[in-house]
Design an enzyme around this catalytic site. Structure first.
Site, short mmCIF file in Angstrom:
data_model
loop_
_atom_site.label_atom_id
_atom_site.label_comp_id
_atom_site.label_asym_id
_atom_site.label_seq_id
_atom_site.Cartn_x
_atom_site.Cartn_y
_atom_site.Cartn_z
N GLU A 41 -64.14 0.77 -34.78
CA GLU A 41 -63.05 1.69 -34.42
C GLU A 41 -63.09 2.93 -35.29
O GLU A 41 -63.53 2.86 -36.45
CB GLU A 41 -61.69 0.99 -34.63
N LYS A 63 -61.95 5.43 -37.93
CA LYS A 63 -61.05 5.31 -39.08
C LYS A 63 -60.28 6.62 -39.19
O LYS A 63 -60.84 7.65 -39.57
CB LYS A 63 -61.84 5.02 -40.36
N ARG A 66 -50.86 4.96 -42.89
CA ARG A 66 -50.74 3.70 -42.18
C ARG A 66 -49.27 3.35 -42.01
O ARG A 66 -48.50 3.45 -42.97
CB ARG A 66 -51.42 2.59 -42.95
N ARG A 126 -47.39 1.56 -45.86
CA ARG A 126 -48.32 0.55 -46.35
C ARG A 126 -47.75 -0.15 -47.59
O ARG A 126 -48.05 -1.30 -47.85
CB ARG A 126 -49.62 1.27 -46.69
N PHE A 156 -53.57 0.36 -33.82
CA PHE A 156 -54.79 -0.44 -33.93
C PHE A 156 -54.58 -1.95 -34.05
O PHE A 156 -55.54 -2.70 -34.09
CB PHE A 156 -55.72 0.08 -35.02
N ARG A 160 -57.38 -8.72 -48.46
CA ARG A 160 -58.54 -7.84 -48.29
C ARG A 160 -59.75 -8.75 -48.12
O ARG A 160 -60.28 -9.27 -49.08
CB ARG A 160 -58.70 -6.94 -49.52
N LYS A 180 -64.84 -1.33 -43.82
CA LYS A 180 -64.83 0.11 -43.56
C LYS A 180 -66.14 0.74 -43.99
O LYS A 180 -66.81 0.25 -44.90
CB LYS A 180 -63.64 0.76 -44.27
P1 AMP Z 1 -58.63 1.99 -47.06
O1 AMP Z 1 -57.21 2.47 -47.10
O2 AMP Z 1 -59.62 3.05 -47.42
O3 AMP Z 1 -58.78 0.68 -47.76
O4 AMP Z 1 -59.02 1.68 -45.54
C1 AMP Z 1 -58.25 0.92 -44.68
C2 AMP Z 1 -57.21 1.83 -44.05
O5 AMP Z 1 -57.78 2.56 -43.00
C3 AMP Z 1 -56.07 1.13 -43.41
O6 AMP Z 1 -55.12 0.75 -44.37
C4 AMP Z 1 -55.55 2.17 -42.44
O7 AMP Z 1 -54.60 2.99 -43.11
C5 AMP Z 1 -56.74 3.04 -42.16
N1 AMP Z 1 -57.22 2.99 -40.77
C6 AMP Z 1 -57.52 4.06 -40.03
N2 AMP Z 1 -57.95 3.72 -38.82
C7 AMP Z 1 -57.93 2.37 -38.76
C8 AMP Z 1 -58.26 1.41 -37.76
N3 AMP Z 1 -58.73 1.78 -36.56
N4 AMP Z 1 -58.09 0.11 -38.07
C9 AMP Z 1 -57.62 -0.28 -39.29
N5 AMP Z 1 -57.30 0.59 -40.27
C10 AMP Z 1 -57.45 1.90 -40.02
#
Ligand code: AMP
Length: 586
Positions: free
Chosen positions: A248, A250, A255, A271, A341, A418, A424
């Protein structure tokens, strides 16, 4: 239960640094607490009255608390302030002065009463609230013993800070009520589903582990979000995912977890499990209109978008919006979309134990897709190559990378965890556009808000020598000084204004004013992307899309030394775009 007993435990906890000992002291305290006050005791021990998402904050300003303490102690504010300078802690000051005066508790305080009186203090609002809060704290301190006063003042000013972490409390609850560590997963699950330690403690004390195991998500109670692991290459990801996954986009925004209660009320949580409903009235509106289930919990990313085209805008735009105090103004200046999502709950069904493909299928039916509320772009991929291609497309469309999701039957929603079910992969290696470009000003949009009466942004074009036209590549609104906006740009551009598009200009985007293509300015951007809005190299890299410069910024240099035909050409931009793609990780 007496508050004095609790305070004795707090004093001991405060004087130890051993985590083990803190756990033991807490366990002894919790074991002595009757179930009906356990929830309140848990909140108090964390220096609050409610779980964070409720948004009732104690934090009485120290200045007001000082006045209350002075009145309670029958001392001058000056005296109290002097003592405070020595101790650095208003709680300790209150205790010391009370002791010096030989003060004794007027009567024993119970935990229930303390909680209630602090709650009244926290909730008093509106005109006269300050005076009321001071009075409530004065009375409470007056009734308390010196030692109790120390903790009451700290609690009321939001400074209890015993340093008892949520995880420590979960351990202690397992120990006291469920026979030890083996019960921890059930208790932790309950916490992850409710984000409410007081509730978990009460349910456990009253109904045992069974009651906790039966807890379900409930709209209005935020669920701790599932998080993603990271990996550096598509092949590693495919290996971890067992050969297939749902990739998907990102999205780079905020969030959110959206809750719709059966009574129609909608709430939005961040979040960090804070209630941010009031920040997004526009999102609320589209959820009300376009979410089908009567009650639901779903997640998504709020992103800033280009008005009109819906193209993704950088994260900073969203931050600008959040900093604005007038919400209505912010909505107009920085429109957003909610990209959904995941779906956790809908119409009495708990979807967290269901595998991701099922949740996504239900989500896609739950949402009536519109520009302001839509589904995350997704593709199920089965090879590293397809994943890489999807990733490039995501980046070209303005996403910061991809989130890959496990599609096996074990891929349940793991609240608060996690794990490797989500991985990601970000575009961190892609360098910024190495060079500046010189572009021709072909139109402008009127400014709004602070920029009213001047140009909000300029429509810029690259030169296509073959067709001898200027093809739009970006809309640039940053990097302009007040001097540029008020003098230099109008002086250059006003004589070139046209009521219609100049025949040598090619643009899908229609600005408020058009110009004869004449003025050349220097611009730097973050990268070159594909965009359906712009017309340079249209269809060359993807049907229906042209090249665009993302996040352009005027460098301050007017290229009066250049004719419009000397501007950067479409072919040069195409070459820069190819070079950029080669820099992406393999
Ligand atoms: P990170 O914050 O860098 O750990 O990456 C995960 C975050 O990506 C999630 O907490 C979401 O805020 C964001 N995100 C953006 N697009 C998506 C998606 N399609 N699915 C899940 N998370 C997403």
């Amino acid at each position: 239960m007496r508050y004095s007993e609790v305070v004795k435990a707090y004093a001991e906890i405060e004087h130890t640094t051993s985590r083990q000992r803190i756990g033991d002291l807490l366990a002894a305290l919790i074991a002595r607490t009757p179930p009906e006050v356990l929830g309140r005791l848990v909140y108090l021990t964390q220096g609050k009255l409610y779980p964070d998402f409720v948004g009732v904050e104690m934090g009485l300003a120290e200045r007001l608390a000082l006045r209350a303490v002075a009145r309670a102690l029958d001392a001058s504010e000056e005296q109290v302030r002097k003592n405070l300078a020595a101790t650095g802690d208003l709680g300790a000051t209150a205790e010391q002065v009370l002791r010096r005066k030989g003060h004794r508790a007027r009567r024993p305080l119970s935990v229930g009463e303390v909680y209630e009186r602090l709650d009244r203090l926290a909730r008093s609002a509106g005109p006269g609230a300050q005076g009321q809060k001071i009075e409530l704290l004065r009375e409470l301190v007056g009734d308390a013993s010196p030692e109790e006063a120390r903790y009451l003042v700290r609690t009321a000013t939001g400074k209890l800070r015993l340093g008892v972490a949520d995880m420590t409390l979960l351990d202690v609850l397992a120990m006291v009520y469920a026979g030890g560590k083996q019960a921890r997963p059930v208790i932790e699950r309950a916490y992850n589903l409710t984000s409410d330690l007081g509730l978990v403690a009460t349910e456990l004390a009253e109904g045992g582990l069974e009651r906790l195991a039966a807890l379900k998500p409930q709209p209005g109670r935020p669920i701790r979000p599932m998080l993603a692991q990271r990996l550096g290459s598509p092949s590693e990801i495919m290996q971890r995912m067992g050969g297939a996954c749902a990739a998907e986009y990102k999205y780079d925004g905020e969030r959110v977890q959206v809750h719709r209660l059966a009574d129609g009320q909608v709430a939005i949580f961040s979040r960090r499990i804070e209630d941010i409903t009031h920040q997004y009235p526009d999102v609320l509106e589209s959820v009300r209109k376009h979410l089908r289930p009567r009650s639901a919990i779903f997640e998504g990313e709020v992103v800033a978008v280009e008005p009109g085209t819906g193209e993704l805008r950088p994260f900073q735009e969203l931050m600008h919006r959040k900093r604005k105090h007038r919400v209505q103004e912010a909505i107009e200046a920085y429109p957003v979309a909610l990209v959904a999502f995941d779906l956790l709950y809908a119409d009495s069904v708990d979807y967290t134990p269901h595998p991701y493909p099922k949740r996504r299928a239900v989500l896609s039916k739950a949402i009536e897709s519109t520009p302001s509320l839509c589904l995350a772009t997704q593709e199920v991929v089965r090879s590293a190559e397809t994943l890489e291609r999807f990733f490039l497309k995501a980046v070209a469309d303005g996403a910061e990378g991809v989130v890959c999701k496990n599609v096996s039957e074990h891929a349940t929603y793991r609240a608060g965890a996690r794990e490797w079910l989500w991985i990601k992969y970000k575009r961190e290696y892609v360098s910024a556009m190495a060079d500046t470009v010189d572009l021709v000003v072909v139109g402008a949009l009127h400014g709004r808000g602070r920029r009213g009466g001047t140009f909000g942004s300029l429509l810029l074009a690259a030169y296509d020598p073959e067709a001898d036209v200027f093809r739009a590549v970006t809309k640039c609104g940053s990097g302009f000084s007040d001097q540029d906006l008020q003098q230099d740009l109008p002086r250059r551009l006003e004589p070139l204004e046209l009521p219609h598009r100049h025949p040598r200009v090619d643009s899908r985007l229609v600005p408020d004013v058009w110009f004869v293509p004449e003025v050349v300015i220097e611009v730097i951007g973050a990268e070159i992307t594909l965009s359906p809005t712009h017309t340079a190299a249209l269809g060359q890299f993807r049907p229906g899309s042209g090249l665009a410069i993302r996040f352009p910024r005027f460098t301050g240099r007017y290229r009066d030394d250049k004719r419009p035909e000397d501007a950067t050409t479409v072919a040069e931009l195409a070459e820069m775009y190819r070079r950029q793609l080669r820099q992406l990780p393999q």
